[in-house]
Design an enzyme around this catalytic site. Structure first.
Site, PDB file in Angstrom:
ATOM      1  N   ASP A 222     -13.089   5.212   2.395  1.00 55.53           N
ATOM      2  CA  ASP A 222     -11.443   5.384   2.921  1.00 55.53           C
ATOM      3  C   ASP A 222     -11.330   6.675   3.213  1.00 55.53           C
ATOM      4  O   ASP A 222     -11.087   7.740   2.327  1.00 55.53           O
ATOM      5  CB  ASP A 222     -10.596   4.912   1.748  1.00 55.53           C
ATOM      6  CG  ASP A 222      -9.157   5.054   2.032  1.00 55.53           C
ATOM      7  OD1 ASP A 222      -8.779   5.774   2.855  1.00 55.53           O
ATOM      8  OD2 ASP A 222      -8.470   4.526   1.007  1.00 55.53           O
TER       9      ASP A 222
ATOM     10  N   ASP B 182       1.182  -1.174   0.150  1.00 57.15           N
ATOM     11  CA  ASP B 182      -0.024  -0.145  -0.169  1.00 57.15           C
ATOM     12  C   ASP B 182       0.810   1.261  -0.128  1.00 57.15           C
ATOM     13  O   ASP B 182       1.710   1.444   0.954  1.00 57.15           O
ATOM     14  CB  ASP B 182      -0.927   0.019   1.193  1.00 57.15           C
ATOM     15  CG  ASP B 182      -1.897   1.170   1.397  1.00 57.15           C
ATOM     16  OD1 ASP B 182      -1.679   2.179   0.442  1.00 57.15           O
ATOM     17  OD2 ASP B 182      -2.624   1.480   2.382  1.00 57.15           O
TER      18      ASP B 182
ATOM     19  N   GLU C 258      -7.188   0.251  -4.591  1.00 59.67           N
ATOM     20  CA  GLU C 258      -7.199   0.436  -3.062  1.00 59.67           C
ATOM     21  C   GLU C 258      -8.567  -0.280  -2.531  1.00 59.67           C
ATOM     22  O   GLU C 258      -8.633  -1.238  -1.869  1.00 59.67           O
ATOM     23  CB  GLU C 258      -7.033   1.593  -2.474  1.00 59.67           C
ATOM     24  CG  GLU C 258      -5.466   2.251  -2.531  1.00 59.67           C
ATOM     25  CD  GLU C 258      -5.293   3.591  -2.350  1.00 59.67           C
ATOM     26  OE1 GLU C 258      -6.000   4.449  -2.001  1.00 59.67           O
ATOM     27  OE2 GLU C 258      -4.057   4.055  -2.966  1.00 59.67           O
TER      28      GLU C 258
ATOM     29  N   LYS D 279       2.888  11.075  -3.494  1.00 59.58           N
ATOM     30  CA  LYS D 279       1.776  10.644  -4.112  1.00 59.58           C
ATOM     31  C   LYS D 279       0.988  11.502  -4.853  1.00 59.58           C
ATOM     32  O   LYS D 279       0.200  11.170  -5.944  1.00 59.58           O
ATOM     33  CB  LYS D 279       0.806   9.596  -3.246  1.00 59.58           C
ATOM     34  CG  LYS D 279      -0.020   8.925  -3.990  1.00 59.58           C
ATOM     35  CD  LYS D 279      -0.781   7.975  -3.069  1.00 59.58           C
ATOM     36  CE  LYS D 279      -1.999   7.011  -3.203  1.00 59.58           C
ATOM     37  NZ  LYS D 279      -2.184   6.089  -2.415  1.00 59.58           N
TER      38      LYS D 279
HETATM   39  P1  ADP Z   1      -3.124   7.240   3.844  1.00 63.79           P
HETATM   40  O1  ADP Z   1      -3.706   6.101   3.398  1.00 63.79           O
HETATM   41  O2  ADP Z   1      -3.348   8.814   3.491  1.00 63.79           O
HETATM   42  O3  ADP Z   1      -1.726   7.011   3.527  1.00 63.79           O
HETATM   43  P2  ADP Z   1      -3.560   6.309   6.566  1.00 63.79           P
HETATM   44  O4  ADP Z   1      -4.808   5.455   6.420  1.00 63.79           O
HETATM   45  O5  ADP Z   1      -2.454   5.653   7.202  1.00 63.79           O
HETATM   46  O6  ADP Z   1      -3.372   7.149   5.453  1.00 63.79           O
HETATM   47  O7  ADP Z   1      -4.303   7.568   7.506  1.00 63.79           O
HETATM   48  C1  ADP Z   1      -3.321   8.319   8.260  1.00 63.79           C
HETATM   49  C2  ADP Z   1      -4.349   9.317   9.100  1.00 63.79           C
HETATM   50  O8  ADP Z   1      -4.939   8.519  10.043  1.00 63.79           O
HETATM   51  C3  ADP Z   1      -3.781  10.393   9.897  1.00 63.79           C
HETATM   52  O9  ADP Z   1      -4.267  11.503   9.688  1.00 63.79           O
HETATM   53  C4  ADP Z   1      -3.765   9.842  11.252  1.00 63.79           C
HETATM   54  O10 ADP Z   1      -3.534  11.007  12.067  1.00 63.79           O
HETATM   55  C5  ADP Z   1      -4.992   8.950  11.235  1.00 63.79           C
HETATM   56  N1  ADP Z   1      -5.094   8.237  12.515  1.00 63.79           N
HETATM   57  C6  ADP Z   1      -4.192   7.155  12.792  1.00 63.79           C
HETATM   58  N2  ADP Z   1      -4.517   6.616  13.902  1.00 63.79           N
HETATM   59  C7  ADP Z   1      -5.599   7.226  14.354  1.00 63.79           C
HETATM   60  C8  ADP Z   1      -6.213   6.955  15.566  1.00 63.79           C
HETATM   61  N3  ADP Z   1      -6.209   6.316  16.423  1.00 63.79           N
HETATM   62  N4  ADP Z   1      -7.664   8.012  15.746  1.00 63.79           N
HETATM   63  C9  ADP Z   1      -7.626   9.021  14.745  1.00 63.79           C
HETATM   64  N5  ADP Z   1      -7.078   9.008  13.554  1.00 63.79           N
HETATM   65  C10 ADP Z   1      -5.892   8.131  13.478  1.00 63.79           C
HETATM   66 MG    MG Z   2      -4.772   4.955   2.100  1.00 60.77          MG
END
Ligand code: ADP
Ligand code: MG
Length: 617
Positions: free
Chosen positions: A211, A23, A187, A87
């Site tokens: 998502d 991912d 995704e 990205k």
């Molecule tokens: P992406 O797909 O954009 O790479 P992710 O799916 O990894 O991102 O999500 C990242 C986001 O999730 C960040 O904004 C992070 O602060 C948030 N996040 C991670 N853990 C938590 C949580 N426990 N509660 C709320 N938000 C969270």
């Molecule tokens: Mg993602």
């Protein structure tokens, strides 16, 4: 008999070429595999237990890259050499980004607005493909370190709204990182696979995948039959995510303090932002958050946090509504809802999505790992360890070529399944025409000037033939990765030309959305314009043939007739210039009426001439 390999360096037993799932996220990236023993997908973790690698690349003074948490630590003290959200730049030109350029704390090259963007660090320039490849290389090393075996094959995920250019760029980044990218998959498709939805034979399901990541949001509606995945629609906002929640909290704290309200102190602002993210995460499991910033206590409770983010959540539900509408479905046709992205850990988000769809959502797997897990499942299928399944996607916008008068001729309509194939025959406009320009466009408008040009090439070497005689077959082929190949072949002579379309720049989902909205808004004017273009083309052809006729057969015509014809030609010419469709049609008919008798006379004469020498017995 099965063969076993032993890795001479590590001494470990080497598994059969394992293919990993990756991912490659905007905020975080990770690798997963299907465990050979348990047949379960798992995210690969270093000894620290962490699977997520922040998608951040820092370049030190010598230009050496540092990726992940180590790079993240440099965001505050070296923002100009620490690149996040690469990205977002994939397959983009500066023009595509200019609106958001100010949001990046590093330097995006803006001198040539139409070519692909580059990022400048010191005197070095990096393409988004190179930046992504640094992240992929880090993931590859990580996987090799954890698995103790070389990793060279991968399935990489991309958002469902990624276009050809962005998919190709992702594939190139993989190649650059030394990975053989077996497939690029969507995704949302990966997330459904991770939950094993639609994997059973003769299972039919409609799934909504919601998502909400760090900086982007999208929702996709999938339909699965007999293991065939089809994206019915996708909608979202590429500038909406967890970062906006952090910003809302930080702004709330700033507003509550007179000194902070107008501060420009970068490190204070950064501390506020980091504390805000910490608060948000804690409030996913606790009711109250407190901490101290610069000797001041800051507080936030769950209900206040909910109030702050309510408008953001409402916007995501608008997108869900739109995605359903685009898919032509109502809420009751959704069988399952899958939650993806770290931000879906926020209880309010889960609650709202649950009540919007009126059903319990899937949140059993870690939302920030589920896409990688699904990519691993797909990798496992490709490795032949699982019954094969087809993955079908759809084209976000129509694809076609430019025809006479600048009209868009659609070969593959929007929302067509991928892979796909389409072809159509065209011919030349001029006698002896030896070349034909094939211009490929993407969009929904009737005139190509309102759509996006993806590529252009010339079919040359057509043997001399009268206009209308050559048969040029143009074919479009979209492969399973969503990459378009266009070929043109003159069927009488066999002259052929093919190109792979690597568009100069890509489209965001908002732009796709805008193009669709524009096409709806302009539907009426487009139809009128198309009618005008068609009338003009016909009139022009009429003028050309008449002109040809006059010069070839002037002996058959009286000077008065020639003069009459010329005056009608002039009238038709000025009608064309007036752009009045009805007038053009009227004058075309008049000219036709005037010249038809001459043409008949010439035909008769030609017939007589032909008969002359022949004896009729
Ligand atoms: P992406 O797909 O954009 O790479 P992710 O799916 O990894 O991102 O999500 C990242 C986001 O999730 C960040 O904004 C992070 O602060 C948030 N996040 C991670 N853990 C938590 C949580 N426990 N509660 C709320 N938000 C969270
Ligand atoms: Mg993602």
């Amino acid at each position: 008999m099965a063969k076993v390999g032993i890795n001479l360096v590590t001494g470990s037993i080497q598994q059969k070429d394992s293919i990993v799932g990756i991912d490659l996220g905007t905020t975080n990236s990770l690798v997963a595999i299907v465990r050979p023993d348990t047949r379960q997908p798992i995210a690969l973790r270093e000894t620290d237990g962490l699977a997520l690698v922040p998608s951040i690349v820092h370049f030190d003074a010598y230009g050496n890259p540092l990726v992940g948490n180590a790079a993240r630590d440099r965001l505050t003290d070296a923002p100009e050499r620490t690149i996040y959200s690469a990205k977002r730049l994939m397959g983009k030109s500066y023009n595509d980004l200019s609106e958001h350029a100010a949001q990046f704390s590093y330097k995006i090259i803006d001198d040539n607005t139409d070519s692909l963007v580059k990022v400048q660090v010191d005197d070095r320039f990096f393409t988004p493909i190179e930046l992504s490849s640094e992240i992929l290389r880090e993931l590859k090393h990580r996987a090799e370190h954890i698995l103790k075996t070389p990793v060279s094959k991968a399935v990489i995920t991309v958002p469902a709204y990624f276009n050809d250019a962005q998919r190709q760029a992702t594939r190139d980044a993989g190649k650059l990182a030394g990975l053989d990218v077996l497939r690029i998959i969507n995704e949302p498709t990966a997330a459904s696979l991770a939950y094993g939805l639609g994997v059973k034979a003769d299972e039919e399901k409609t799934i909504a995948v919601y998502d909400l990541g760090g900086g982007t949001f999208d929702v996709s509606i999938l339909h699965i039959t007999n293991g065939i995945f089809e994206v019915l629609s996708t909608h979202g906002d590429t500038y909406l995510g967890g970062d906006d929640m952090d910003r809302a909290i930080a702004n709330h704290w700033r507003a509550s303090d007179d000194e902070w309200r107008n501060t420009e102190d970068k490190s204070l602002l950064q501390r506020l932002r980091l504390a805000a993210e910490e608060a948000k995460k804690q409030l996913s499991t606790q009711d109250r958050f407190t901490t101290e910033i610069n000797g001041r206590e800051v507080v936030l409770d769950r209900s206040h946090f909910n109030k702050l983010i309510e408008p953001l959540v409402a916007r995501t539900l608008d997108s869900c509504r739109q995605a359903l509408r685009d898919a032509g479905l109502d809420i009751h046709s959704i069988d399952e809802v899958v939650m993806v992205g770290g931000s879906t850990r926020v209880p309010l988000v889960k609650e709202r999505v649950q009540s919007f769809f009126g059903k319990k959502v899937h949140d059993e797997l870690n939302p920030d790992e589920v896409v990688a897990l699904g990519a691993a499942v797909q990798a496992d299928i490709l490795a032949g360890n699982n019954t094969d399944m087809l993955l079908l996607d759809v084209t976000p916008l129509s694809l076609g070529i430019e025809t006479m008068g600048g009209l868009m001729d659609v070969l593959i309509p929007r929302n067509s399944k991928i892979p796909n194939k389409a072809g159509r025959q065209y011919t030349t406009q001029k006698d002896g025409q030896s070349g034909m320009r094939i211009s490929v466009f993407q969009g929904e408008r009737d005139l190509v000037q309102d759509n996006r040009k993806l590529a252009e090439f010339n079919l040359t070497g057509i043997p001399a033939m009268p206009a209308g005689l050559p048969k040029v077959e143009v074919s479009f082929l979209i492969d399973a990765d969503g990459i378009l190949k266009v070929s043109a072949k003159e069927l009488r002579s066999g002259v052929e030309q093919t190109i792979e379309v690597k568009p100069q720049y890509g489209l965001t989902d908002q732009e796709v959305e805008k193009m669709l909205m524009d096409s709806l808004q302009h539907a009426r004017t487009d139809i009128e314009l198309r009618a005008l273009v068609e009338a003009t083309t016909e009139a022009q052809q009429m003028l050309d043939t008449t002109e040809k006729f006059l010069s070839k057969h002037k002996d058959f015509l009286e000077p008065a007739e020639i003069e009459l014809t010329r005056s009608h030609m002039a009238k038709l010419q000025s009608a064309i210039e007036s752009k009045d469709k009805d007038l053009i049609q009227k004058e075309t008919e008049r000219l036709n009426d005037v010249s038809r008798p001459y043409a008949e006379r010439v035909m008769d004469a030609a017939l007589k001439e032909a008969m002359k020498g022949k004896k009729i017995m």
